[in-house]
Enzyme design. Structure first.
Site, short mmCIF file in Angstrom:
data_model
loop_
_atom_site.label_atom_id
_atom_site.label_comp_id
_atom_site.label_asym_id
_atom_site.label_seq_id
_atom_site.Cartn_x
_atom_site.Cartn_y
_atom_site.Cartn_z
N ARG A 106 0.84 -1.20 0.00
CA ARG A 106 0.00 0.00 0.00
C ARG A 106 0.87 1.24 0.00
NH1 ARG A 106 -4.74 0.44 4.28
NH2 ARG A 106 -3.01 0.94 5.65
N THR A 110 -1.42 7.48 -0.44
CA THR A 110 -2.73 7.30 -1.10
C THR A 110 -3.47 6.08 -0.57
OG1 THR A 110 -1.83 5.88 -2.83
CG2 THR A 110 -1.77 8.27 -3.23
N ASP A 205 4.57 -6.25 9.49
CA ASP A 205 5.65 -5.91 10.42
C ASP A 205 5.61 -6.82 11.65
OD1 ASP A 205 6.81 -3.95 8.91
OD2 ASP A 205 5.68 -2.32 9.82
#
Ligand code: PRP
Ligand code: URA
Length: 211
Positions: A106, A110, A205
């Site tokens: 991603r 945006t 993560d």
């Protein structure tokens, strides 16, 4: 909108494990194990409708015809990176499944997905395809992944996400009303950074320990 091809799996085992995932003190090792276990539990639910056929089996007592999984073969397709954490849970249920990969990230501003990899098993048009990604947030990544699969001939598509936002469910099912969506739970909303609230933070993560 109520849709009969969206299943929010209400199961205490899944809810319990997701609550541990949410805890910011849960470390990488435990997080990975939980994602794998939740994927397995979700797969158990999502595979309820797999067709079976009667196959001859010789027991020590007699010959009998008993049900076994029939027909189309399975493909598991994780959306990289975080979806990788769910693959082993699905393969524990269906070890013969082939594995494809779709790489999307991603854009931080945006929040729109960008493709960097797509490799799917052969005969994708004849397979049941199980797309896995722990997080369905805006739905941008999910819509793009299903677009790729359909462009390559995929038709029979199940999408498994551990935590989904209402916005993501709506976007995915509006773009692809023919797929089956299974969510471990549906959270409240997205925040201004398009993170799921209460959510669990950044799934990639936390699985890979990169932050
Ligand atoms: C996360 C997550 C989904 C996506 C969901 O991946 O694993 O793929 O965001 O967000 P969306 O519904 O708004 O598209 P991310 O892009 O952070 O990449 P990563 O798995 O490599 O960390
Ligand atoms: N991706 C994540 O990993 N977490 C979110 O809350 C939203 C997108």
């Amino acid at each position: 909108m109520e849709r009969n091809n969206v299943t929010i799996i209400q199961h205490p085992l899944i809810q319990h494990k997701i609550s541990i995932l949410r805890n910011k003190e849960t470390g990488t090792n435990e997080f990975r194990t939980l994602v794998e276990e939740i994927a397995m539990l979700m797969g158990y639910e999502a595979f309820r409708d797999l067709p079976t056929e009667l196959v001859e089996v010789e027991t020590p007592i007699e010959t009998t015809r008993q049900p076994m999984i029939a027909g189309k073969k399975l493909a598991v397709v994780p959306i990289l990176r975080a979806g990788l954490g769910m693959v082993s849970g699905i393969l524990a249920l269906v070890p013969s499944a082939k594995v494809g990969h779709i790489g999307l990230y991603r854009d931080e501003t945006t929040h729109e997905p960008h493709e960097y990899y797509c490799k799917l098993p052969e005969n994708i048009d004849k397979r049941t395809i199980v797309v896995v990604d722990p997080m369905l947030a805006t739905g941008g990544s999910a819509v793009a992944a299903v677009d790729f699969i359909k462009q390559r001939g995929g038709k029979d598509i199940k999408f498994l996400s551990i935590i989904a936002a209402p916005e993501g469910i709506e976007r995915l099912m509006t773009a692809h009303p023919d797929i089956q969506l299974y969510c471990g739970c549906m959270d409240r909303e997205l925040n201004e950074n398009a993170y799921i609230c209460p959510g669990l933070g950044d799934a990639g993560d936390r699985i890979f320990g990169t932050k």
